[in-house]
Design a protein around this motif. Structure first.
Motif, short mmCIF file in Angstrom:
data_model
loop_
_atom_site.label_atom_id
_atom_site.label_comp_id
_atom_site.label_asym_id
_atom_site.label_seq_id
_atom_site.Cartn_x
_atom_site.Cartn_y
_atom_site.Cartn_z
N ARG A 88 0.86 -1.19 0.00
CA ARG A 88 0.00 0.00 0.00
C ARG A 88 0.89 1.23 0.00
O ARG A 88 1.96 1.25 0.61
N ARG A 89 0.40 2.23 -0.72
CA ARG A 89 1.08 3.54 -0.77
C ARG A 89 0.41 4.43 0.27
O ARG A 89 -0.81 4.48 0.35
N THR A 90 1.23 5.14 1.02
CA THR A 90 0.69 6.11 1.97
C THR A 90 1.51 7.39 1.85
O THR A 90 2.62 7.38 1.31
N ARG A 91 0.97 8.46 2.36
CA ARG A 91 1.71 9.73 2.39
C ARG A 91 2.53 9.77 3.67
O ARG A 91 2.06 9.37 4.74
N ASP A 92 3.73 10.27 3.56
CA ASP A 92 4.59 10.45 4.73
C ASP A 92 3.95 11.52 5.62
O ASP A 92 3.71 12.63 5.14
N PRO A 93 3.68 11.20 6.87
CA PRO A 93 3.04 12.20 7.73
C PRO A 93 3.93 13.42 8.00
O PRO A 93 3.42 14.51 8.28
N ASP A 94 5.25 13.28 7.82
CA ASP A 94 6.17 14.40 8.04
C ASP A 94 6.40 15.22 6.77
O ASP A 94 6.86 16.36 6.85
N ASP A 95 6.13 14.63 5.61
CA ASP A 95 6.31 15.32 4.35
C ASP A 95 5.28 14.78 3.37
O ASP A 95 5.49 13.74 2.74
N ARG A 96 4.15 15.46 3.25
CA ARG A 96 3.02 14.97 2.46
C ARG A 96 3.36 14.80 0.98
O ARG A 96 2.64 14.14 0.26
N ARG A 97 4.48 15.38 0.52
CA ARG A 97 4.88 15.20 -0.88
C ARG A 97 5.48 13.82 -1.11
O ARG A 97 5.55 13.35 -2.25
#
Length: 159
Positions: A88-97
């Motif tokens: 699964r792909r998720t967004r990094d909570p520290d860097d949404r990019r």
């Protein structure tokens, strides 16, 4: 470089290592085939699990470097694994990019059901080694990986 052949014990050990590598490759290929995975998909899952174990954020860039793939090849692997429900792909909570990759519980269960007994037996085998034997085995494996990496980086010999 020398023209001498390695001693028979050294050559025998290299042949045993090669045979083990072939056996493990065949086992991995059987797992991949059984689960509709490309061999690169299995390598990707292993790389992602290794990253998780080491606490390294698993990004598509890291995966591409580990697999020696360009970004298009890496995207294709991640897309396949995601479609199969293994990643699964998720967004990094520290860097949404930044996109993070995570192996799903389903994939871990699947791998454990196939490789778990072999891993348990291998761990038991290692646990039976004396500290000195274990240090020797670990040193040998570390040195072999460095040697293979050096030859991989150097490429094939010239004419």
């Amino acid at each position: 470089m020398t023209d001498e052949l390695p001693d028979s014990q050294g050559l025998q050990t290299v042949h045993q290592l090669r045979a083990l590598t072939v056996d493990l490759d065949l086992l991995a290929a059987a797992f991949a085939r059984r689960n509709r995975l490309h061999p690169t998909d299995l390598r990707a899952l292993i790389a992602l699990l290794d990253a998780a174990r080491s606490g390294t954020p698993a990004t598509p860039g890291l995966l591409g470097r580990e697999l020696r793939l360009n970004s298009a090849g890496t995207t294709a692997v991640v897309d396949r694994l995601e479609r199969l429900g293994h990643v699964r792909r998720t967004r990094d909570p520290d860097d949404r990019r930044r996109v993070l990759l995570e192996v799903t519980e389903q994939a871990m269960t699947l791998g454990q059901s196939f490789f778990g007994p072999l891993i348990a037996d291998a761990v038991a085998l290692v646990n039976d080694l004396s500290p000195a034997e274990l240090a020797t085995v670990q040193g040998f494996l570390t040195s072999m990986r460095a040697l293979v990496a050096r030859h991989h980086t150097a490429g094939p010999p010239g004419p």
